[in-house]
Design a protein around this motif. Structure first.
Motif, short mmCIF file in Angstrom:
data_model
loop_
_atom_site.label_atom_id
_atom_site.label_comp_id
_atom_site.label_asym_id
_atom_site.label_seq_id
_atom_site.Cartn_x
_atom_site.Cartn_y
_atom_site.Cartn_z
N TYR A 1 42.22 28.26 -33.18
CA TYR A 1 41.47 27.47 -32.20
C TYR A 1 40.49 28.36 -31.44
N LYS B 1 40.05 18.04 -25.93
CA LYS B 1 39.73 16.68 -25.49
C LYS B 1 38.39 16.65 -24.75
N THR C 1 41.03 16.63 -34.06
CA THR C 1 41.40 15.86 -32.86
C THR C 1 42.22 16.73 -31.91
N PRO C 2 42.15 16.45 -30.62
CA PRO C 2 42.97 17.20 -29.66
C PRO C 2 44.46 17.11 -29.98
N GLU C 3 44.89 15.94 -30.47
CA GLU C 3 46.31 15.77 -30.80
C GLU C 3 46.72 16.66 -31.96
N TYR D 1 44.92 21.39 -25.74
CA TYR D 1 44.75 19.94 -25.77
C TYR D 1 43.65 19.51 -24.80
N ASP E 1 49.36 25.53 -25.16
CA ASP E 1 49.25 24.27 -25.91
C ASP E 1 48.58 23.18 -25.06
N VAL E 2 48.99 23.08 -23.81
CA VAL E 2 48.41 22.09 -22.91
C VAL E 2 46.94 22.42 -22.66
N TRP F 1 45.31 19.53 -32.84
CA TRP F 1 45.35 20.91 -32.35
C TRP F 1 46.62 21.16 -31.55
N PHE F 2 46.98 20.22 -30.71
CA PHE F 2 48.20 20.37 -29.90
C PHE F 2 49.43 20.48 -30.79
#
Length: 83
Positions: A69, A30, A50-52, A26, A22-23, A54-55
């Motif tokens: 992803y 990003k 957005t990266p958020e 992100y 997950d990290v 997807w996270f």
């Protein structure tokens, strides 16, 4: 025998792998957004870009959003190359 049972250790290991991926998603999303090449997917009226997003998607439903992803970013190791 004392200590943590094997089943608990496996569960902790799986959780750590999911959180680490997950990290990574992100950070990758990003960086791609910063370069002007965002990873975006539309599923009907639902849009991930957005990266958020997807996270959070991966955090909530990892088994769906992680492969999505990889496919959307062109990193799916199981996709067949056409040539």
């Amino acid at each position: 025998m004392t200590g943590i049972p094997a089943a608990a250790l496996v569960s902790i290991l799986v959780l750590l792998v999911v959180l680490a991926s997950d990290v990574w998603i992100y950070a990758d999303a990003k960086e791609r957004l910063r370069r002007g090449n965002p990873v975006a997917v539309s599923l009907g009226s639902f849009r991930l870009e957005t990266p958020e997003a997807w996270f959070l998607g991966c955090l909530i439903i990892w088994v769906v959003f992680f492969p999505l992803y990889l496919t959307a970013s062109g990193r799916n190791p199981f996709a067949h190359s056409r040539g």
